[in-house]
Design a protein around this motif. Structure first.
Motif, PDB file in Angstrom:
ATOM      1  N   TRP A   1       0.816  -1.208   0.000  1.00  0.00           N
ATOM      2  CA  TRP A   1       0.000   0.000   0.000  1.00  0.00           C
ATOM      3  C   TRP A   1       0.858   1.271   0.000  1.00  0.00           C
ATOM      4  O   TRP A   1       0.360   2.362   0.231  1.00  0.00           O
ATOM      5  N   SER A   2       2.136   1.116  -0.263  1.00  0.00           N
ATOM      6  CA  SER A   2       3.021   2.274  -0.380  1.00  0.00           C
ATOM      7  C   SER A   2       2.994   2.829  -1.800  1.00  0.00           C
ATOM      8  O   SER A   2       2.602   2.153  -2.754  1.00  0.00           O
ATOM      9  N   GLN A   3       3.460   4.058  -1.930  1.00  0.00           N
ATOM     10  CA  GLN A   3       3.508   4.719  -3.232  1.00  0.00           C
ATOM     11  C   GLN A   3       4.544   4.053  -4.140  1.00  0.00           C
ATOM     12  O   GLN A   3       5.508   3.447  -3.660  1.00  0.00           O
ATOM     13  N   HIS A   4       4.322   4.153  -5.437  1.00  0.00           N
ATOM     14  CA  HIS A   4       5.224   3.581  -6.432  1.00  0.00           C
ATOM     15  C   HIS A   4       5.967   4.709  -7.136  1.00  0.00           C
ATOM     16  O   HIS A   4       5.574   5.128  -8.236  1.00  0.00           O
ATOM     17  N   PRO A   5       7.050   5.215  -6.562  1.00  0.00           N
ATOM     18  CA  PRO A   5       7.797   6.295  -7.204  1.00  0.00           C
ATOM     19  C   PRO A   5       8.678   5.752  -8.327  1.00  0.00           C
ATOM     20  O   PRO A   5       8.832   4.544  -8.500  1.00  0.00           O
ATOM     21  N   GLU A   6       9.278   6.637  -9.081  1.00  0.00           N
ATOM     22  CA  GLU A   6      10.175   6.231 -10.160  1.00  0.00           C
ATOM     23  C   GLU A   6      11.447   5.602  -9.606  1.00  0.00           C
ATOM     24  O   GLU A   6      11.956   4.607 -10.136  1.00  0.00           O
ATOM     25  N   ASP A   7      11.962   6.156  -8.523  1.00  0.00           N
ATOM     26  CA  ASP A   7      13.265   5.769  -7.980  1.00  0.00           C
ATOM     27  C   ASP A   7      13.200   4.433  -7.246  1.00  0.00           C
ATOM     28  O   ASP A   7      12.423   4.261  -6.298  1.00  0.00           O
ATOM     29  N   CYS A   8      14.017   3.473  -7.686  1.00  0.00           N
ATOM     30  CA  CYS A   8      14.115   2.178  -6.995  1.00  0.00           C
ATOM     31  C   CYS A   8      15.592   1.847  -6.744  1.00  0.00           C
ATOM     32  O   CYS A   8      15.985   0.679  -6.742  1.00  0.00           O
ATOM     33  N   SER A   9      16.390   2.869  -6.517  1.00  0.00           N
ATOM     34  CA  SER A   9      17.831   2.700  -6.318  1.00  0.00           C
ATOM     35  C   SER A   9      18.131   2.153  -4.933  1.00  0.00           C
ATOM     36  O   SER A   9      17.301   2.183  -4.009  1.00  0.00           O
ATOM     37  N   ARG A  10      19.341   1.682  -4.764  1.00  0.00           N
ATOM     38  CA  ARG A  10      19.792   1.199  -3.468  1.00  0.00           C
ATOM     39  C   ARG A  10      19.694   2.305  -2.413  1.00  0.00           C
ATOM     40  O   ARG A  10      19.218   2.097  -1.305  1.00  0.00           O
TER      41      ARG A  10
ATOM     42  N   VAL B   1      -2.944  -9.239  -3.116  1.00  0.00           N
ATOM     43  CA  VAL B   1      -4.094  -9.259  -4.022  1.00  0.00           C
ATOM     44  C   VAL B   1      -5.103  -8.203  -3.582  1.00  0.00           C
ATOM     45  O   VAL B   1      -5.375  -8.024  -2.392  1.00  0.00           O
ATOM     46  N   CYS B   2      -5.675  -7.504  -4.566  1.00  0.00           N
ATOM     47  CA  CYS B   2      -6.620  -6.435  -4.263  1.00  0.00           C
ATOM     48  C   CYS B   2      -7.631  -6.297  -5.404  1.00  0.00           C
ATOM     49  O   CYS B   2      -7.301  -6.549  -6.557  1.00  0.00           O
ATOM     50  N   GLU B   3      -8.858  -5.888  -5.077  1.00  0.00           N
ATOM     51  CA  GLU B   3      -9.854  -5.594  -6.104  1.00  0.00           C
ATOM     52  C   GLU B   3      -9.813  -4.105  -6.440  1.00  0.00           C
ATOM     53  O   GLU B   3      -9.934  -3.255  -5.552  1.00  0.00           O
ATOM     54  N   TYR B   4      -9.652  -3.796  -7.717  1.00  0.00           N
ATOM     55  CA  TYR B   4      -9.638  -2.429  -8.206  1.00  0.00           C
ATOM     56  C   TYR B   4     -10.934  -2.162  -8.975  1.00  0.00           C
ATOM     57  O   TYR B   4     -11.730  -3.076  -9.200  1.00  0.00           O
ATOM     58  N   GLU B   5     -11.117  -0.925  -9.401  1.00  0.00           N
ATOM     59  CA  GLU B   5     -12.327  -0.588 -10.151  1.00  0.00           C
ATOM     60  C   GLU B   5     -12.406  -1.348 -11.468  1.00  0.00           C
ATOM     61  O   GLU B   5     -13.506  -1.654 -11.950  1.00  0.00           O
ATOM     62  N   ASP B   6     -11.248  -1.660 -12.057  1.00  0.00           N
ATOM     63  CA  ASP B   6     -11.245  -2.337 -13.356  1.00  0.00           C
ATOM     64  C   ASP B   6     -10.908  -3.816 -13.269  1.00  0.00           C
ATOM     65  O   ASP B   6     -10.534  -4.449 -14.257  1.00  0.00           O
ATOM     66  N   GLY B   7     -11.000  -4.406 -12.077  1.00  0.00           N
ATOM     67  CA  GLY B   7     -10.765  -5.834 -11.923  1.00  0.00           C
ATOM     68  C   GLY B   7      -9.826  -6.143 -10.775  1.00  0.00           C
ATOM     69  O   GLY B   7      -9.463  -5.269  -9.979  1.00  0.00           O
ATOM     70  N   TRP B   8      -9.441  -7.411 -10.681  1.00  0.00           N
ATOM     71  CA  TRP B   8      -8.549  -7.865  -9.620  1.00  0.00           C
ATOM     72  C   TRP B   8      -7.093  -7.762 -10.074  1.00  0.00           C
ATOM     73  O   TRP B   8      -6.784  -7.904 -11.258  1.00  0.00           O
ATOM     74  N   GLY B   9      -6.200  -7.518  -9.121  1.00  0.00           N
ATOM     75  CA  GLY B   9      -4.789  -7.421  -9.458  1.00  0.00           C
ATOM     76  C   GLY B   9      -3.925  -7.465  -8.212  1.00  0.00           C
ATOM     77  O   GLY B   9      -4.412  -7.736  -7.112  1.00  0.00           O
ATOM     78  N   PHE B  10      -2.643  -7.200  -8.403  1.00  0.00           N
ATOM     79  CA  PHE B  10      -1.682  -7.212  -7.304  1.00  0.00           C
ATOM     80  C   PHE B  10      -1.265  -5.785  -6.950  1.00  0.00           C
ATOM     81  O   PHE B  10      -1.363  -4.869  -7.778  1.00  0.00           O
ATOM     82  N   ARG B  11      -0.779  -5.615  -5.736  1.00  0.00           N
ATOM     83  CA  ARG B  11      -0.311  -4.302  -5.291  1.00  0.00           C
ATOM     84  C   ARG B  11       1.150  -4.095  -5.680  1.00  0.00           C
ATOM     85  O   ARG B  11       1.921  -3.494  -4.936  1.00  0.00           O
ATOM     86  N   PHE B  12       1.536  -4.609  -6.831  1.00  0.00           N
ATOM     87  CA  PHE B  12       2.881  -4.364  -7.353  1.00  0.00           C
ATOM     88  C   PHE B  12       2.814  -4.349  -8.869  1.00  0.00           C
ATOM     89  O   PHE B  12       1.885  -4.890  -9.473  1.00  0.00           O
ATOM     90  N   ASN B  13       3.800  -3.702  -9.468  1.00  0.00           N
ATOM     91  CA  ASN B  13       3.940  -3.657 -10.918  1.00  0.00           C
ATOM     92  C   ASN B  13       5.184  -4.467 -11.281  1.00  0.00           C
ATOM     93  O   ASN B  13       6.304  -4.053 -10.961  1.00  0.00           O
ATOM     94  N   PRO B  14       5.034  -5.615 -11.942  1.00  0.00           N
ATOM     95  CA  PRO B  14       6.192  -6.471 -12.247  1.00  0.00           C
ATOM     96  C   PRO B  14       7.282  -5.765 -13.044  1.00  0.00           C
ATOM     97  O   PRO B  14       8.463  -6.071 -12.891  1.00  0.00           O
ATOM     98  N   HIS B  15       6.906  -4.812 -13.894  1.00  0.00           N
ATOM     99  CA  HIS B  15       7.904  -4.106 -14.698  1.00  0.00           C
ATOM    100  C   HIS B  15       8.718  -3.142 -13.829  1.00  0.00           C
ATOM    101  O   HIS B  15       9.931  -2.993 -14.015  1.00  0.00           O
ATOM    102  N   TRP B  16       8.071  -2.521 -12.847  1.00  0.00           N
ATOM    103  CA  TRP B  16       8.792  -1.679 -11.887  1.00  0.00           C
ATOM    104  C   TRP B  16       9.745  -2.541 -11.055  1.00  0.00           C
ATOM    105  O   TRP B  16      10.908  -2.182 -10.832  1.00  0.00           O
TER     106      TRP B  16
END
Length: 261
Positions: free
Chosen positions: A63-72, A166-181
């Motif tokens: 449930w945290s924000q997904h910023p651009e920065d994923c550096s060490r 796992v979470c239900e969104y307005e447009d369907g079910w999904g995960f609280r992560f983005n695999p590409h991020w």
């Protein structure tokens, strides 16, 4: 025991965490890639009598924000900001699994006065993640059954490591992560971090699943030999010892923390 959810600001990024709220010494727990703070609810229950467990949804997860920065440096700074936010009266206990384990030992190496003892679960100092995992999964699923079917097809049926996100969104079910991020984050954690390990000063418990594909036994042996106060334990498990053997995992952590209190 129910953990309550809170948020804090980490240099402009809103991060979420769970807090058991127990009036006891603080243990800060951090999950791995694709995980979330809720993964440590069983551990919080096991330690409820003796420790206040705070579990962080790391950036880009839960449930945290997904910023651009994923550096060490961004991950380690998040830990520092959370510790300052919590303001523990004494150096805290720190636990990390996989990605969280690297973040934990790098933070402990950089801020030795803030950590009294460290627990690292199934991650070494030579990290070569399986970059690209889950990037072919659909963004949304029409039903929870469809999502669960995909997990079953991937051999992950009933795996709470993923189910907790796992979470239900307005447009369907999904995960609280983005695999590409996460693929970018995995690339950023790839490397040789032995220099950080050699800087550690606090007592450390290193836990290794002997069936894990994410940590080599040779790494564990090197880490034990190159730390003045390292307890090394092997489990007949894969990468997520805390899920596969929750009772044994909880007991090992409890014994270690009691001995180092």
């Amino acid at each position: 025991m129910s953990m309550k959810r809170f948020t804090f600001d980490s240099d402009g990024v809103c991060l979420s965490y769970l807090d058991s709220g127990v009036d006891a010494p603080l243990l800060l727990a951090m999950h791995g890639h694709f995980g979330c703070a809720r993964n440590f609810s069983p551990l919080a229950q096991a330690l409820a009598q003796d420790y206040r467990v705070v579990a962080l949804d790391q950036r880009g997860h839960g449930w945290s924000q997904h910023p651009e920065d994923c550096s060490r440096s961004a991950y380690v700074k998040d830990v520092h900001n959370l510790v300052r936010h919590l303001s523990p009266e004494r150096p805290l206990f720190l636990l990390g699994h996989s990605l969280g384990g690297v973040n934990a030992y790098q933070f402990a190496a950089q801020h030795p006065a803030m950590v009294s003892a460290l627990v690292v679960e199934d991650i070494g100092v030579h990290v070569s993640p399986r970059i690209g995992f889950a990037t072919d999964w659909p963004h949304r699923y029409a039903s929870l059954s469809d999502l669960l079917e995909l997990l079953a097809d991937r051999g992950l049926s009933g795996d709470r490591y993923f189910l907790d996100s796992v979470c239900e969104y307005e447009d369907g079910w999904g995960f609280r992560f983005n695999p590409h991020w996460i693929a970018r984050s995995q690339q950023a954690v790839t490397g040789d971090w032995s220099g950080d390990w050699l800087q550690l000063q606090c007592p450390t418990l290193l836990l290794h699943g002997t069936r894990s594909r994410d940590m080599r036994t040779e790494d564990g042996q090197w880490m034990r030999a190159n730390h003045p106060d390292c307890t090394y334990l092997e489990f007949s498990a894969g990468h997520t010892i805390h899920d596969e053997l929750p009772d044994e995992f909880g007991e090992a952590v409890k014994r270690f923390l009691r001995a180092k209190a």
